[in-house]
Design an enzyme around this catalytic site. Sequence first.
Site, PDB file in Angstrom:
ATOM      1  N   SER A 319      88.502  63.485  -8.327  1.00 50.26           N
ATOM      2  CA  SER A 319      88.383  62.748  -6.931  1.00 50.26           C
ATOM      3  C   SER A 319      90.103  62.923  -6.119  1.00 50.26           C
ATOM      4  CB  SER A 319      88.134  61.018  -7.293  1.00 50.26           C
ATOM      5  OG  SER A 319      88.309  59.914  -6.770  1.00 50.26           O
ATOM      6  N   TRP A 322      89.009  65.807  -4.185  1.00 50.38           N
ATOM      7  CA  TRP A 322      88.007  65.431  -3.253  1.00 50.38           C
ATOM      8  C   TRP A 322      89.631  65.037  -1.894  1.00 50.38           C
ATOM      9  CZ3 TRP A 322      87.433  61.027  -0.045  1.00 50.38           C
ATOM     10  CH2 TRP A 322      86.005  61.276   0.553  1.00 50.38           C
ATOM     11  N   HIS A 323      89.640  64.333  -1.722  1.00 50.57           N
ATOM     12  CA  HIS A 323      91.291  63.516  -1.052  1.00 50.57           C
ATOM     13  C   HIS A 323      92.236  64.952  -0.216  1.00 50.57           C
ATOM     14  CE1 HIS A 323      89.619  59.818  -3.121  1.00 50.57           C
ATOM     15  NE2 HIS A 323      90.045  59.453  -1.793  1.00 50.57           N
ATOM     16  N   GLY A 324      92.127  65.709  -0.520  1.00 52.81           N
ATOM     17  CA  GLY A 324      92.910  66.701  -0.284  1.00 52.81           C
ATOM     18  C   GLY A 324      93.092  68.053  -0.571  1.00 52.81           C
ATOM     19  N   PHE A 473      90.306  64.405   5.802  1.00 51.53           N
ATOM     20  CA  PHE A 473      89.259  64.448   4.174  1.00 51.53           C
ATOM     21  C   PHE A 473      88.089  65.218   4.648  1.00 51.53           C
ATOM     22  CE2 PHE A 473      92.817  60.790   3.019  1.00 51.53           C
ATOM     23  CZ  PHE A 473      93.638  61.694   3.482  1.00 51.53           C
TER      24      PHE A 473
END
Length: 473
Positions: A319, A322-324, A473
């Site tokens: 997770s 996924w954000h960066g 993102f």
Amino acid sequence: MLFNSAQFLIFLPVVMVLYFLFPKKLRWLFLLASSYFFYMCWRWEYIFLIVGSTVTDYLVAQAIYNSKRENRRRYLLYLSLGMNLGLLFAFKYFDFFAGSANFLFEAGGMGYAIPLLDVILPVGISFYTFQTLSYTIDVYMGETKPETHFGIFALFVSFWPQLVAGPIERSSRLLPQFRVAHEFNYERALWGMTRIAYGFFKKVVVADRLAIYVNEVYGDLESYPTIPIVLASIFFAFQIYCDFSGYTDIAIGCAAIMGFTLIENFDRPYLSRSISEFWRRWHISLSTWFRDYVYIPLGGNRVVKWRWYYNLFLTFLVSGLWHGAAWTFVAWGGLHGVYLIAAILTAPVRDRMAKTLRLDRIPRLVAGYQILLTFTLVVIGWIFFRANGMADALLVFRKIWSPDLNFNPSLIMAYKGVYNFLLSFTAVGLLAVSYLLPRDMKLKRPVLFLIVATIVILLFGKGGSSEFIYFQF
């Protein structure tokens, strides 16, 4: 096209009027065209990525549904995963992993370096790839039937209100809505407008105003002592919440005017009493996506304890990534995984302590303590999220661990003037007042709310069209 731009203020009413004027059988075509136009206002070339992902998942889902051989179904699923995650890796993560590998090569004295792609990240790619992936996986698992109308499926992938930053919708919720012939409804439209106004308030009054101070401090951490840095970190917690939930409010409001219902993505997360509750209230569409398509397939909590902890930690690591594409995001995700594992391990001790101290007799005090503690832990995590790199994040923690309290208070305010500094506190105060509004935003006097919201935005809102944080993102 930014929601908070003059261009959008023209786009929105034009689309709303034309949508209801179009013949009902062709509204999907108009919405699809307006969605592609909306996306192409950023960079027209990247529309081919959405179209490619759409065609792939449409055909793969049909083939999976019609196939009787499990091996073939599985290979088709892998094709969809490879296509979508491959695009995401190439545009978002290749340079990150290649750069990390080059760093190791250089440290080891090796003369080899992996060439970087150096491409611009397509806006919204993390959101629409996850939306199409969930559709294909659901078809494979037998949770839903494939959509036979290609145009409606393409609209599901690219629906403009939630295309760029969510919420990430499931096909079972959104696809059937495109087959409904919506009539214009005044009350629903008024509700949508109040939701849009609330989103603009969060973005331009709170988030953009706080960003002035946050960007100033985090852009020059060496020059600031402990208290301004702590204050900037707290401000960032409210900034990112209002920036992202503000986008979601606008998206939900726009969709509602046309008759569509999008999933609620936030539920006042900073009133959470635990980290697990925080994740049930924060970015709900993404947290449930990872729960359903990563955590549960790994085994969830239906495994031995060590594997349960592993599943939790790995889910939050992914997770975070996924954000960066940066180690700071990985650290942020990993930290929340550690929080949850620690909560599980310490639960028996905390329960015994609560019974011994009879804390049930003072529930409000306990609740206040839990909310404050949870918020503090979340802010600590946001330091990784906001820092410009791991070195900056560690510098913040060093300054907090060994506080420097000898500073000139003017340092806090002089960066852009006392006015902006005081407005930052005013913005947070107005946000707190807005929490008195009903959760569903069904107001007794919506027109009065729209007038007051407009005045507040004009008086206290920051000018300009700043990009939403989650666009990266």
